[in-house]
Design an enzyme around this catalytic site. Structure first.
Site, short mmCIF file in Angstrom:
data_model
loop_
_atom_site.label_atom_id
_atom_site.label_comp_id
_atom_site.label_asym_id
_atom_site.label_seq_id
_atom_site.Cartn_x
_atom_site.Cartn_y
_atom_site.Cartn_z
N HIS A 386 -11.41 -9.25 -5.76
CA HIS A 386 -10.11 -9.04 -5.10
C HIS A 386 -9.66 -10.26 -4.30
O HIS A 386 -8.50 -10.32 -3.84
CB HIS A 386 -10.19 -7.81 -4.18
CG HIS A 386 -8.88 -7.09 -4.04
ND1 HIS A 386 -7.67 -7.68 -4.33
CD2 HIS A 386 -8.59 -5.83 -3.64
CE1 HIS A 386 -6.69 -6.82 -4.11
NE2 HIS A 386 -7.22 -5.68 -3.68
N ASP A 390 -5.18 -9.46 -7.63
CA ASP A 390 -4.72 -8.23 -7.03
C ASP A 390 -4.61 -7.17 -8.12
O ASP A 390 -4.77 -7.46 -9.31
CB ASP A 390 -3.37 -8.44 -6.35
CG ASP A 390 -3.45 -9.46 -5.21
OD1 ASP A 390 -4.41 -9.38 -4.43
OD2 ASP A 390 -2.56 -10.33 -5.13
#
Length: 409
Positions: A386, A390
């Site tokens: 992450h 995204d």
């Protein structure tokens, strides 16, 4: 005159090996280039041949012990030849290599960056480099190697524990072992070198990347038809056309469409890799798994991809991989569906941006154009870092993989 056997450099970036098995013992005779011992590095087992014909006079590094490139492993000489203390010195290997000798790489010199001090003992180049990069005072690190030697993992574990921690470093995967009390009837199965390596890599990955999972389902109808129509032709070329090759090709399409998925996180910025080097997890049964890498996969046709998949899988299962075969990956595929799993949450193979897990292909009832149909379906589990991706960008990549498979022509 006795011949010293040193740890050879087995590949780029390979600075340390673990002795897994001595194929000859003290007193055994051996011929030049005959396998003397097996070592493991990055989960790859490699045989080291004898540099000379003679008798094994002395074994220096025992099984299960790590040794750096250039360290002394054994001494070969004439039967009954005495081994003095000078011969047992763990100094560097001769700097000169025999020209065009098939075993000249068995005596590589230790780099000048290695050091030995009375306080810290032997400090390898890789340990010194990591310590310098993280500003670690090695006098504060507890060594778990042979004779208290500080290893790479000792430094990494010390860094992960935080600069203010006063707890002496231990390998991360072993910190819980001291509080596990066996009861009557329990059996202790010693960890293999490969299992320790897997455990360390997995724990480090979880401590490094914030893992996020996204799942999509792909209709494999067109891929299945294409495979059925071309399997015989591929077999005539000596290639087994597996579904893995299709998934690898679809991943390449996804990575080319969204290059940030083919990247690694650095403190300075996102390192987007020029080449697509695809790793594929290969199960070795109870021994664990290994991830050989197909380099520059963006240049491969389906035939070339299938051939490479066959070759690496076969060499992995027969323990014929070389250390360089498992290095340099930029993305990984794991086919957990071979054992019936539908979807999973794989662990990222550091320092990559993500890993794609493919489940078992099953015929399921789906709705197509408001009509019920039966199609061969597969779940694809994409786990991503992450920090790099995204949710939206990860889904764009996975949607491209899905589109490539469902529109195969």
């Amino acid at each position: 005159m006795a011949t010293k056997v040193y740890v050879p450099r087995l590949g780029e970036g390979v600075d340390e090996v673990t002795v897994t098995k001595w194929l000859k013992q003290v007193g055994d005779s051996i011929n030049e280039l005959e396998p003397l011992l097996e070592v493991n590095t990055d989960k790859v087992d490699t045989e080291i041949p004898a540099p000379a014909t003679g008798t094994v006079l002395k074994i220096i590094t025992q099984e299960g012990i790590a040794a750096k490139v250039g360290e002394l492993l054994a001494i070969i000489g004439k039967p009954g030849e005495a081994v003095d203390s000078e011969q047992l010195s763990v100094g560097s290997a001769p700097a000169q290599k025999t020209a065009q000798s098939p075993i000249s790489n068995l005596q590589p010199p230790i780099t000048d960056h290695a050091s030995r001090t009375t306080d810290l003992g032997f400090i390898s180049p890789v340990v010194a480099k990591i310590a310098a990069e993280h500003g670690v005072d090695l006098s504060q690190v507890a060594g778990t190697g042979l004779g208290g030697r500080i290893t790479k993992n000792d430094v990494l574990n010390y860094v992960s524990s935080g600069p203010k921690s006063q707890v002496k470093s231990q390998p991360m995967v072993n910190r819980q072992s001291s509080i596990v009390s066996p009861t009557e009837g329990d059996q202790l199965i010693k960890h293999s070198t490969m299992r320790k390596s897997i455990a360390q890599h997995m724990v480090e990955s979880k401590h490094t990347s914030p893992h996020v999972l996204t799942v999509m389902e792909a209709d494999m109808s067109k891929v299945s038809k294409h495979r059925a129509a071309n399997k015989a032709a591929f077999e005539r070329d000596g290639v087994n056309l597996t579904f893995t090759a299709y998934f690898m090709m679809a991943i390449v399409a996804g990575l080319k469409a969204y290059p940030q998925t083919n990247a690694s996180w650095t403190d300075e910025g996102l390192l987007v890799h020029k080449n697509v080097n695809l790793g594929m997890a290969v199960s070795l049964g109870e021994d664990g798994l290994i991830v050989p890498v197909i380099k520059k996969a963006e240049d491969f046709s389906l035939l070339a991809m299938a051939r490479a998949v066959n070759d690496l899988a076969n060499r992995a299962r027969t323990k014929k991989l070389q250390p360089d075969d498992v290095k340099g990956g930029t993305f990984t595929l794991t086919n957990h569906g071979v054992s019936g799993s539908l979807f999973a949450f794989p662990v990222i193979n550091q320092p990559q941006a993500g890993i794609l897990g493919v489940g078992a292909m099953q015929k399921r009832v789906v709705v197509i154009d408001d009509a019920i149909a039966i199609r061969p379906m597969v779940y694809m589990s994409f786990v991503f870092d992450h920090r790099i991706l995204d949710g939206a960008s990860a889904d764009w990549f996975l949607a491209k993989v899905k589109e490539t498979l469902e529109n195969w022509a």
